[in-house]
Design an enzyme around this catalytic site. Structure first.
Site, PDB file in Angstrom:
ATOM      1  N   TYR A 235       1.405  -5.023  -3.045  1.00 63.38           N
ATOM      2  CA  TYR A 235       0.036  -4.808  -3.521  1.00 63.38           C
ATOM      3  C   TYR A 235      -0.578  -6.068  -4.140  1.00 63.38           C
ATOM      4  O   TYR A 235      -1.528  -5.969  -4.929  1.00 63.38           O
ATOM      5  CB  TYR A 235      -0.006  -3.646  -4.510  1.00 63.38           C
ATOM      6  CG  TYR A 235      -0.003  -2.277  -3.843  1.00 63.38           C
ATOM      7  CD1 TYR A 235      -1.072  -1.873  -3.040  1.00 63.38           C
ATOM      8  CD2 TYR A 235       1.049  -1.389  -4.018  1.00 63.38           C
ATOM      9  CE1 TYR A 235      -1.085  -0.631  -2.432  1.00 63.38           C
ATOM     10  CE2 TYR A 235       1.039  -0.126  -3.411  1.00 63.38           C
ATOM     11  CZ  TYR A 235      -0.030   0.242  -2.618  1.00 63.38           C
ATOM     12  OH  TYR A 235      -0.058   1.476  -2.014  1.00 63.38           O
TER      13      TYR A 235
ATOM     14  N   PHE B  38      -6.109  -1.620 -12.330  1.00 63.74           N
ATOM     15  CA  PHE B  38      -5.108  -0.574 -12.071  1.00 63.74           C
ATOM     16  C   PHE B  38      -3.780  -1.112 -11.531  1.00 63.74           C
ATOM     17  O   PHE B  38      -2.861  -0.346 -11.273  1.00 63.74           O
ATOM     18  CB  PHE B  38      -5.682   0.486 -11.123  1.00 63.74           C
ATOM     19  CG  PHE B  38      -6.128  -0.039  -9.769  1.00 63.74           C
ATOM     20  CD1 PHE B  38      -5.213  -0.350  -8.771  1.00 63.74           C
ATOM     21  CD2 PHE B  38      -7.481  -0.204  -9.487  1.00 63.74           C
ATOM     22  CE1 PHE B  38      -5.618  -0.808  -7.521  1.00 63.74           C
ATOM     23  CE2 PHE B  38      -7.907  -0.676  -8.242  1.00 63.74           C
ATOM     24  CZ  PHE B  38      -6.960  -0.985  -7.258  1.00 63.74           C
TER      25      PHE B  38
ATOM     26  N   ARG C 242      -6.136   6.106   8.907  1.00 66.54           N
ATOM     27  CA  ARG C 242      -7.079   6.120   7.773  1.00 66.54           C
ATOM     28  C   ARG C 242      -7.904   7.414   7.787  1.00 66.54           C
ATOM     29  O   ARG C 242      -8.210   7.979   6.740  1.00 66.54           O
ATOM     30  CB  ARG C 242      -8.012   4.906   7.816  1.00 66.54           C
ATOM     31  CG  ARG C 242      -7.361   3.550   7.613  1.00 66.54           C
ATOM     32  CD  ARG C 242      -6.755   3.297   6.257  1.00 66.54           C
ATOM     33  NE  ARG C 242      -7.620   3.565   5.145  1.00 66.54           N
ATOM     34  CZ  ARG C 242      -7.405   3.113   3.894  1.00 66.54           C
ATOM     35  NH1 ARG C 242      -6.331   2.354   3.623  1.00 66.54           N
ATOM     36  NH2 ARG C 242      -8.205   3.422   2.926  1.00 66.54           N
TER      37      ARG C 242
ATOM     38  N   THR D 209      -9.745   7.333  -0.616  1.00 68.15           N
ATOM     39  CA  THR D 209      -8.814   6.907  -1.668  1.00 68.15           C
ATOM     40  C   THR D 209      -8.824   7.903  -2.826  1.00 68.15           C
ATOM     41  O   THR D 209      -7.773   8.273  -3.354  1.00 68.15           O
ATOM     42  CB  THR D 209      -9.214   5.506  -2.180  1.00 68.15           C
ATOM     43  OG1 THR D 209      -9.305   4.615  -1.066  1.00 68.15           O
ATOM     44  CG2 THR D 209      -8.194   4.973  -3.175  1.00 68.15           C
TER      45      THR D 209
ATOM     46  N   ARG E 135      -4.944  13.443   1.819  1.00 63.27           N
ATOM     47  CA  ARG E 135      -5.219  13.269   0.393  1.00 63.27           C
ATOM     48  C   ARG E 135      -5.901  14.495  -0.205  1.00 63.27           C
ATOM     49  O   ARG E 135      -5.649  14.862  -1.348  1.00 63.27           O
ATOM     50  CB  ARG E 135      -6.018  11.984   0.174  1.00 63.27           C
ATOM     51  CG  ARG E 135      -5.100  10.755   0.223  1.00 63.27           C
ATOM     52  CD  ARG E 135      -5.847   9.465   0.369  1.00 63.27           C
ATOM     53  NE  ARG E 135      -5.022   8.305   0.061  1.00 63.27           N
ATOM     54  CZ  ARG E 135      -5.412   7.048   0.290  1.00 63.27           C
ATOM     55  NH1 ARG E 135      -6.595   6.804   0.816  1.00 63.27           N
ATOM     56  NH2 ARG E 135      -4.622   6.041  -0.018  1.00 63.27           N
TER      57      ARG E 135
ATOM     58  N   ASN F  41      -2.165   9.303  -4.913  1.00 64.20           N
ATOM     59  CA  ASN F  41      -2.917   9.842  -3.783  1.00 64.20           C
ATOM     60  C   ASN F  41      -2.103   9.987  -2.496  1.00 64.20           C
ATOM     61  O   ASN F  41      -2.637   9.911  -1.398  1.00 64.20           O
ATOM     62  CB  ASN F  41      -4.197   9.029  -3.565  1.00 64.20           C
ATOM     63  CG  ASN F  41      -3.919   7.575  -3.278  1.00 64.20           C
ATOM     64  OD1 ASN F  41      -2.759   7.169  -3.164  1.00 64.20           O
ATOM     65  ND2 ASN F  41      -4.962   6.793  -3.135  1.00 64.20           N
TER      66      ASN F  41
ATOM     67  N   HIS G 182      -0.135   5.716   1.600  1.00 66.07           N
ATOM     68  CA  HIS G 182      -0.726   4.403   1.876  1.00 66.07           C
ATOM     69  C   HIS G 182      -0.934   4.295   3.378  1.00 66.07           C
ATOM     70  O   HIS G 182      -0.138   4.823   4.157  1.00 66.07           O
ATOM     71  CB  HIS G 182       0.211   3.273   1.426  1.00 66.07           C
ATOM     72  CG  HIS G 182      -0.212   1.929   1.957  1.00 66.07           C
ATOM     73  ND1 HIS G 182      -1.190   1.178   1.357  1.00 66.07           N
ATOM     74  CD2 HIS G 182       0.151   1.255   3.085  1.00 66.07           C
ATOM     75  CE1 HIS G 182      -1.382   0.071   2.074  1.00 66.07           C
ATOM     76  NE2 HIS G 182      -0.584   0.099   3.120  1.00 66.07           N
TER      77      HIS G 182
END
Ligand code: ADP
Ligand code: MG
Length: 139
Positions: free
Chosen positions: A47, A55, A83, A89, A100, A110, A113
């Site tokens: 990340y 965050f 996606r 998100t 999600r 959530n 990824h």
């Protein structure tokens, strides 16, 4: 191809199967799959693009709190298809029927990824799977 991670919250909720069924239902095929526990160094590196975000530290802590399932998905427009089935998100903004919407707790926890573009998909797949490992799994 794209990279999917079933995050620690979803693994803890015992919905690896539920998440994977959504991926398969969206026309994606699981090419490679393994359960791993990310180290802090791995989560930070994975990340790194978010290192300056507020965050980031919490995200690294979350992603290392328990095992995850990393999967290479294959299919037509795999990045976009993944996606789409993942949903937004923030699960409050995710469409009905998405992973999600169904399985996430909040914007951080959530459930999944998914790579955001073809180039990042390549990098993220290589982060977790060697070329030899993938070649051995080719069908
Ligand atoms: P996505 O996972 O949908 O591609 P991002 O790349 O923007 O989303 O963010 C990476 C991950 O960081 C998110 O999936 C989520 O776990 C976490 N995250 C993103 N935005 C926030 C936020 N505002 N607060 C807490 N965690 C966040
Ligand atoms: Mg992202």
């Amino acid at each position: 191809r794209t990279l999917s991670i079933i995050k620690p919250d979803a693994v803890a909720k015992n919905v690896i199967g539920g998440v994977t069924a959504k991926l398969e239902g969206a026309g994606l095929r699981i090419l490679a799959s393994k359960m791993v526990r990310l180290t802090e160094a791995q989560a930070k590196a994975f990340y790194a693009v978010h290192a300056e975000r507020g965050f980031y530290n919490d995200l690294v802590k979350f992603m290392t709190e328990g095992p995850v399932v990393v999967q290479v998905l294959e299919g037509e427009n795999a990045v976009a298809a993944n996606r789409a089935i993942m949903g937004a998100t923030n699960p409050e903004k995710a469409d009905a029927g998405t992973i999600r919407k169904e399985f996430a707790t909040n914007i951080e926890r959530n459930a999944v990824h998914g790579s955001d573009a073809a180039e990042t998909a390549k990098e993220e797949i290589a982060f977790f799977f060697s070329t030899a490992e993938l070649a051995a799994l080719a069908r």
